[in-house]
Design an enzyme around this catalytic site. Sequence first.
Site, short mmCIF file in Angstrom:
data_model
loop_
_atom_site.label_atom_id
_atom_site.label_comp_id
_atom_site.label_asym_id
_atom_site.label_seq_id
_atom_site.Cartn_x
_atom_site.Cartn_y
_atom_site.Cartn_z
N TYR A 180 -4.79 8.09 -6.78
CA TYR A 180 -3.79 7.09 -6.39
C TYR A 180 -4.09 6.58 -4.98
O TYR A 180 -4.09 5.36 -4.74
CB TYR A 180 -2.39 7.70 -6.44
CG TYR A 180 -1.33 6.81 -5.84
CD1 TYR A 180 -0.91 5.66 -6.49
CD2 TYR A 180 -0.76 7.11 -4.59
CE1 TYR A 180 0.04 4.82 -5.94
CE2 TYR A 180 0.20 6.29 -4.04
CZ TYR A 180 0.60 5.15 -4.70
OH TYR A 180 1.53 4.32 -4.14
N SER B 272 0.87 -1.17 0.00
CA SER B 272 0.00 0.00 0.00
C SER B 272 0.91 1.23 0.00
O SER B 272 1.87 1.29 -0.76
CB SER B 272 -0.94 -0.04 1.21
OG SER B 272 -1.74 1.12 1.28
N LYS C 250 -4.99 2.70 -3.10
CA LYS C 250 -4.32 2.12 -1.94
C LYS C 250 -5.30 1.94 -0.77
O LYS C 250 -5.13 1.01 0.03
CB LYS C 250 -3.12 2.97 -1.54
CG LYS C 250 -2.02 3.00 -2.60
CD LYS C 250 -1.58 1.57 -3.00
CE LYS C 250 -0.43 1.56 -3.97
NZ LYS C 250 -0.01 0.20 -4.34
#
Length: 276
Positions: A147, A133, A151
């Site tokens: 983005y 992550s 994660k």
Amino acid sequence: MTQKTWFITGASRGIGAEIAKAVLTAGNQLIATARNKTDLDQFESNPNVLTLNLDVTDEAQVQAAVAAALERFGQIDVLVNNAGFGVLGGIEETSAQEVEWVYRTNVFGLLNVTRVVLPSMRQRRSGYIINLSSIGGYRSYPGWGIYCSTKFAVEGITEALHDELAPLGIHATVVEPGYFRTNFLDSSSLQRTAMQIPDYAETVGKTRKIASERNYQQQGDPTKLAQALLEIVNADTPPLRLPLGTDTLEAIAQKNAYVEQETAKWRTLSESTNYR
């Protein structure tokens, strides 16, 4: 420590390459994968290594790669889902196609590989899945929203996997690196949105500037990150979540404090929604 067989996606550079080197130095066997196998030439001469072409977004290629790994080594003890890339831009600035590209690799690709590796782990009632992550998987930031959302998805997937797999003797950990000195902020790993809106100059624009200034000046040492993964794999009680770097620890503390303060402020309203 007993010898283990590691399967690493995105092993050609950056964190993936450092993990691969550490795995071999420790005497383990390695399946190193990358979109282009020629980028893995540094590992080719080692008899404990199998290098494979692998685009994690291609399900047929994933199945073929895992089959080749099992044929060569008989089992996969540790899966490291590392393949991924970043996109830098405001939410409004990020096109649907740019969102789809990053989700296809960071989330759907991770799921593709995990689904194909798990059957052999379940059969043996043994295995370890490490999902990479980010500091952005716990707290989002201007310019990193899309983005970070990928994660955040990895965090949720791993938390569920941890509970689903524990009774089967398989462990899952989500690793949250901060800023580590790799090529992540280069164009090879970071896509910048085609659109830039002037109204976001003081938020997203500042993030773009920081990303450029921080490139190859990050405080995290990727070789130490790799050693940390070797340590948790051999731990008696490995963690569900592993933050790495003082910047990640600070970000987690700040978010936890904010959530606690805001929850306390609005507790009466939150509690008022129950049936009485």
